[in-house]
Design an enzyme around this catalytic site. Structure first.
Site, PDB file in Angstrom:
ATOM      1  N   CYS A 269     155.904  27.003  15.734  1.00 46.03           N
ATOM      2  CA  CYS A 269     156.557  28.340  16.071  1.00 46.03           C
ATOM      3  C   CYS A 269     157.875  28.340  16.743  1.00 46.03           C
ATOM      4  O   CYS A 269     158.858  27.870  15.912  1.00 46.03           O
ATOM      5  CB  CYS A 269     155.629  29.465  16.893  1.00 46.03           C
ATOM      6  SG  CYS A 269     156.182  31.187  16.901  1.00 46.03           S
ATOM      7  N   HIS A 353     150.669  29.796  13.326  1.00 44.93           N
ATOM      8  CA  HIS A 353     149.864  29.186  14.572  1.00 44.93           C
ATOM      9  C   HIS A 353     148.572  28.572  13.740  1.00 44.93           C
ATOM     10  O   HIS A 353     147.688  29.293  13.721  1.00 44.93           O
ATOM     11  CB  HIS A 353     149.435  30.220  15.297  1.00 44.93           C
ATOM     12  CG  HIS A 353     150.734  30.813  16.155  1.00 44.93           C
ATOM     13  ND1 HIS A 353     151.046  30.221  17.587  1.00 44.93           N
ATOM     14  CD2 HIS A 353     151.695  31.437  15.809  1.00 44.93           C
ATOM     15  CE1 HIS A 353     152.221  30.465  17.995  1.00 44.93           C
ATOM     16  NE2 HIS A 353     152.604  31.419  16.909  1.00 44.93           N
ATOM     17  N   GLU A 355     146.620  26.710  15.461  1.00 46.41           N
ATOM     18  CA  GLU A 355     145.689  26.785  16.389  1.00 46.41           C
ATOM     19  C   GLU A 355     145.010  28.269  16.399  1.00 46.41           C
ATOM     20  O   GLU A 355     144.251  28.590  16.989  1.00 46.41           O
ATOM     21  CB  GLU A 355     146.031  26.498  18.018  1.00 46.41           C
ATOM     22  CG  GLU A 355     147.034  27.541  18.566  1.00 46.41           C
ATOM     23  CD  GLU A 355     148.252  27.898  17.974  1.00 46.41           C
ATOM     24  OE1 GLU A 355     148.735  27.505  16.964  1.00 46.41           O
ATOM     25  OE2 GLU A 355     148.923  29.056  18.525  1.00 46.41           O
TER      26      GLU A 355
END
Lengths: 379, 728
Positions: A269, A353, A355
């Site tokens: 990001c 993202h 994650e």
């Protein structure tokens, strides 16, 4: 939660959301303050409000949830993405003050008040989304009815106009001031990663730790020398709030020294935007941003589609894309750059993202890729 | 990669007659598939024995065989037509079973014919519970304890060893017929034997009961490049133990945190990979323990289903159409999202409303059948409702189901239950349990109490509680027009008619009050994306807003001349798919004449509620007030030429009188003509007047009068209720 609850809940009052002179929404304001100003964005995720509100990337923004029911599953101790709520507040159609989930240990409205956050609800958030989309993200005010009546619309518009924009606001500096970085020693049996925290989500750290990484944390004021002296196996640049150009300007000389070392590097990001800037790409503000858990991304190497979690209002521009870099992923929503890798050194980054948290887990392979990159670099 | 070039002729297998557990959702999926494949230039050969379907209309396939869906006949068709491929995933279990049977004979072993969507092997693994359980164990997922028994098993021994309650799931029965719950040893033998008898392979599964667990469904679509997306998550309001077809279900799932949601998502995709669903849509069902989050896999269907029809309508993502295109080689990123027309089909739809599905039961048509739900499906149809919040959604659902009462109002028969009787009835999975829940709340049973009796999640109970609280306040305000209270009631979905009946005022008073204060009914779009992108598709539902801005209402009426066609609502005994066929044909004819066609219906299984059947679709209750709001909105620009009520069976006729009363034009057969044919007395008079003969008959109200009147007729006599769905 409806007006009927008002008898038992004195924590909210009638209020207004002022986008501009033309668009003013009536609603209910749950806050300990009389008014609050921040930039508005919208998020289309249907799950994971606790993670979203505690994601530091949302610092100094109001989040308009397009999903109308927020708070049903309450909050718990595990679903934090940092130590507190970073968003300035949330806007939603309906908010729930009783939770229904076995993991919940505090109800949503109490959690918001404990966290000194605020909520604005009981309005047509669908038409608000359309307004944000058509007229762009900007500073808006949430306030109580009494404040609105007392100040009047002209004064309120002045207040909004004078409030610093997200670009002017040094949100990353505020974050860094609050951040407590624990100094750790390198570990022999682990991969040691210099973890540059610009507003990192906890789940990034968890994903790396679970892959036997030892995270040496640094904040924005890192010195290249102190990082390089630890001889890390990898460098990681995290997500975070604000204008990437601003952060990049702060760290440019130190970052340059680190990148010259050609240690395997991964960015997510804001980290992706900073790395792209370091290789002379350009970043720009998006019309409405990408925020949600359903964004399709194409991996140009494999042709696979990943459903990803995204949260960004700035993007790396396709125009004048530097020759040193190669675009690895694109957004299937608007073909914007969603990932890149360096042609000359072990370095890659993604705009979205992997994650997730909240969001689909389709892109977790990127952490494995980073591990591979570090291992093959070492051998 | 575009469509496969190695095949040119595809045999699509339909689902045959409508039975409980298999209704018009397969007409919806089959016609979507035929349309999509034909569009791609394939020759489509269709077999379906059901002439009431839209898919058997000549234009849908190049060749249609209206023949029994039977192995031998399918073989004959294959020999005659020599198709390159068969698509069996659109015709429910009927179509999949044909492939299994043929495969058992090794019919395909030396054949060049390709089975699209699901392979015979994957159909076997998904259907055979033992193979399925083994497959799940291999990928580390849990299924409930279970054992397969057949007529050779030592049932006595098993009966004394197992822990009760148990669930029976006989193999390969439609809608789970013969399934049920065994509560003790005494019930074991008769119930298990019955299940074995009903199964075409004389086998049934006996498994761990998950009573009180929550049930979730995920609708997954996968392409040949292993891209998978979750189209929709569905939460059953009824806990485990009620067939999902008989449960009230909600989309999206509302009581999962993201951590739990993603677990179910990951598992759904892993299951599709393991079972080997190469392309297309599948449905995965989970049980989740509400006290610790433990997840068990219940089943998966490697085909489109009633749930996928619901998911398609709930999100605007046409699963069957996309599945057909994936079956011939496309990947998700190559296909366009039909609704937004600017995004690919490879993203996961998000919604910004709540969808409720309520099943329709016809127990009164099965005298002697106990009104109790279990794991065998008993509903004959369903409705779907869309609202901006759960309360609005469920109230609209109750207005759509065409019950005898308004919303959560209770019938006289149940009103007289004493509290302890009510408590006992609550513990039974009655089809009208939700009405009893509302009554219990009215009588101040606590939420915790009701939750422990029913297993319904506290969230749903609290929501119903809020509706009942509002109802109580409305009743308290009788005779008064309290703007604040009425606005609040509107926001959570109360209709003006309902409010008027509670506060004892005229409906017009409420219209007037709301209009005067600028509060309005608005229409929102179903757009797959939560308004992140503009949608040019006019798929709409109503909501309410007190605070109007230029974007509040998205009906965007055109300045054309329009015709509104009222659909037939939920399927029931005596009213099936045929009316949907009529409505769809009517839409096409009006379109040819150049009118803008506007469909109103609330049955998610149908072709008429496909967003591209008519120019505009309102997914709304077929209730006067809701229809009136649509007409008024559409009349604000252009003009509504009239409303067509004659193709929707009995449902739209219920409101025809009122439409006429309010001065709306009814096209086609006049209200009066409809009334003459429906009202036996008027019909009798007409027959006499024109001098035709009719069997002697008379009309009586109540049994006393009946006994008197029968003296004028000779026995045997036939009794027929008045104004009922086409009897006979």
């Amino acid at each position: 939660m409806t007006v009927l609850d008002n008898q038992n809940n004195q924590n909210y009052q009638n209020g207004f959301l002022i986008y501009n002179k033309e668009f003013i929404f009536k609603g209910k304001f749950l806050s300990s303050e009389q008014f609050k100003i921040a930039e508005i964005c919208f998020n289309t995720s249907m799950t994971g409000y606790q993670e979203i509100l505690t994601d530091p990337s949302y610092k100094s923004q109001f989040i308009n949830f397009t999903f109308p029911l927020i708070g049903i599953v309450g909050c718990n101790n595990e679903d934090y993405e940092s130590w507190k709520i970073h968003a300035s507040g949330l806007i939603c159609s309906e908010i729930f003050s009783s939770s229904s989930n076995w993991r919940s240990n505090i109800n949503f409205t109490n959690w918001l008040l404990d966290q000194k956050s605020c909520a604005f609800f009981d309005l047509d958030t669908r038409s608000l989304t359309k307004i944000i989309r058509d007229y762009g993200p900007k500073n808006i005010m949430l306030c109580s009815e009494s404040y609105f009546n007392e100040k009047g619309i002209d004064l309120i518009i002045d207040q909004i106009d004078q409030y610093p924009t997200l670009e002017e606001n040094d949100v990353i500096a505020d974050y860094t001031n609050e951040l407590e970085v624990t100094v750790k020693d390198t570990k022999k049996e682990s991969l040691n990663i210099a973890f540059l925290d610009f507003g990192a989500k906890d789940n990034i750290k968890k994903n790396l730790s679970n892959r036997n990484c030892n995270l040496l944390e640094f904040d924005m004021n890192f010195k290249a020398e102190s990082i390089l002296s630890k001889k890390p196996d990898g460098i990681f640049l995290s997500n975070g709030p604000g204008d990437p150009q601003k952060v990049f300007n702060n760290i440019k000389p130190e970052l340059k020294k680190i990148l010259e070392s050609k240690i395997p590097t991964f960015g997510i990001c804001l980290g992706h935007q900073i790395l792209s800037l370091a290789f002379n790409a350009k970043t720009k503000r998006m019309d409405k941003g990408h925020r949600g858990g359903n964004h399709p991304v194409k991996n140009l190497e494999t042709g696979q589609v990943e459903i990803t979690s995204q949260n960004h209002g700035f993007v790396v521009s396709n125009d004048d894309f530097p020759n040193d870099l190669e675009i690895s992923h694109i957004s299937l929503f608007d073909n914007t750059v969603d990932g890149m890798r360096s042609k000359s050194q072990p370095l890659f980054s993604v705009q979205y993202h992997p994650e997730s948290s909240p969001g689909p887990h389709d892109s977790r392979y990127l952490f494995d890729k980073f591990i591979e990159l570090m291992k093959s670099n070492a051998s | 990669m575009p469509a496969r070039k190695d095949i040119s002729k595809i045999l699509v297998i339909g689902s045959g007659p409508i039975v409980i557990g298999q209704a018009c959702e397969f007409d919806y999926s089959g016609s979507q598939a035929c349309k999509a494949l034909k569009n791609e230039g394939y020759q489509v050969v269709l077999i379906n024995s059901n002439p009431a379907t839209i898919m058997t209309d000549p234009e849908f396939a190049d060749k249609t065989y209206i023949e029994p869906i039977d192995k031998e006949i399918v073989k004959k068709i294959i020999e005659k037509e020599k198709p390159d491929a068969i698509l069996p995933t659109m015709g429910g279990q009927t179509a999949l079973n044909i492939i299994r049977e043929l495969n058992k004979e090794n019919y395909f072993s030396n054949s060049p014919i390709k089975i699209l969507g699901a392979s015979p092997r994957s159909i076997d693994v998904a259907e055979d519970r033992k193979l399925f359980a083994e497959a799940m164990t291999e990928i580390g997922l849990e299924t409930p304890f279970s054992i397969i028994v057949d007529d050779k098993s030592d049932l006595e021994k098993i009966a004394s060893e197992v822990t009760y309650p148990l669930i029976l799931r006989p193999f390969y029965t439609l809608g789970g017929t013969g399934g049920g719950i065994v509560f003790n040893k005494d019930e074991f033998l008769p119930k298990v034997k019955n299940a074995i008898d009903l199964s075409p392979v004389s086998k049934t599964l006996v498994e761990e009961s998950l009573i009180g667990w929550k049930e979730f469904e995920f609708e997954v679509v996968r392409d040949k490049s292993d891209n998978s997306i979750i189209v929709c998550s569905i939460e059953n309001l009824d806990p485990m133990g009620v067939h999902t077809g008989d449960s009230i279900t909600i989309a999206p799932a509302l009581t999962l945190t993201d951590k739990e949601f993603q677990k179910l998502r990951n598992q759904s995709i892993a299951i599709l990979r393991k079972i080997g669903v190469e392309t297309g849509g599948s449905n995965v069902q989970f049980a989740v323990n509400p006290s610790n989050g433990r997840i068990l896999i219940i089943e998966m269907n490697p085909r489109v289903s009633r749930s996928s029809a619901l998911a398609s309508k709930a999100t605007g993502f046409p699963i069957a159409k996309i599945a057909a295109l994936l079956a011939v080689g496309y990947t998700l990123d190559e296909l366009q999202n039909d609704i937004t027309k600017v995004t690919p089909a490879s993203f996961e739809p998000v919604i910004d409303y709540v969808v409720t599905k309520i099943p329709k039961f016809n127990f009164e048509k099965f005298q002697g059948t106990p009104k109790v739900l279990n794991t065998a499906m008993k509903s004959v149809g369903e409705i779907m409702a869309i609202g901006r919040n759960f309360k609005e959604s469920i109230l609209k659902g109750l207005y759509s189901i065409e019950g005898d009462n308004l919303g959560f109002d209770i019938s006289h028969e149940l009103l007289n239950l004493k509290d302890d009787e009510l408590r006992e009835q609550l513990s039974i999975q009655r089809p009208d349990r939700l009405i009893l829940v509302a009554e219990a709340i009215r009588r101040d049973f606590t939420i915790e109490d009701i939750n422990s009796i029913t297993g319904i999640d506290n969230f749903f109970l609290r929501e119903i509680n809020e509706i009942i609280d509002t109802e109580k306040l409305l009743i308290k305000s009788q005779g008064v027009l309290d703007l604040n209270l009425i606005t609040q009631a509107k926001k959570i979905g109360f209709s003006n008619t309902h409010i008027a009946s509670l506060i004892k005022k005229e409906v017009e008073d409420i219209y007037h009050l709301l209009n005067k204060n600028g509060a309005k009914n608005v229409f929102k779009r179903v757009d797959t994306c939560g308004n992140e992108f503009d949608s040019s598709t006019a798929y709409l539902y109503s909501s309410f807003s007190e605070d109007i801005n230029p974007f509040s209402c998205e009906a965007r009426p055109s300045n054309k001349e329009k015709i509104i066609i009222l659909g037939s609502g939920p399927n029931r005994i005596g009213q099936g798919i045929e009316f949907d066929y009529c409505c769809v044909q009517a839409v096409k004819s009006f379109q040819k004449l150049g009118y803008e066609t506007i469909m109103v219906n609330c049955n998610p299984e149908t072709v008429s509620t496909d967003y591209d059947t008519s120019d505009k679709l309102y997914f709304e209750p077929l209730d006067f007030e809701f229809v009136k709001n649509i007409i008024d909105r559409e009349n604000s620009e252009g003009s509504v030429k009239g409303v067509v009520v004659q193709f929707g069976g009995q449902t739209p006729l219920r409101i025809a009188n009122k439409l006429k009363e309010f001065g709306y034009e009814i096209l086609g057969t006049s209200f009066d003509a409809i009334d003459i044919s429906e009202d036996r007395e008027r019909f009798q008079q007409l027959i006499q007047k024109v001098g035709l003969k009719q069997p002697k008959s008379d009309i009586s109200i109540g049994t006393k009068e009946l006994l008197k009147k029968t003296t004028k007729l000779n026995f045997p006599i036939l009794l027929r209720p008045l104004m009922f769905l086409e009897v006979g």
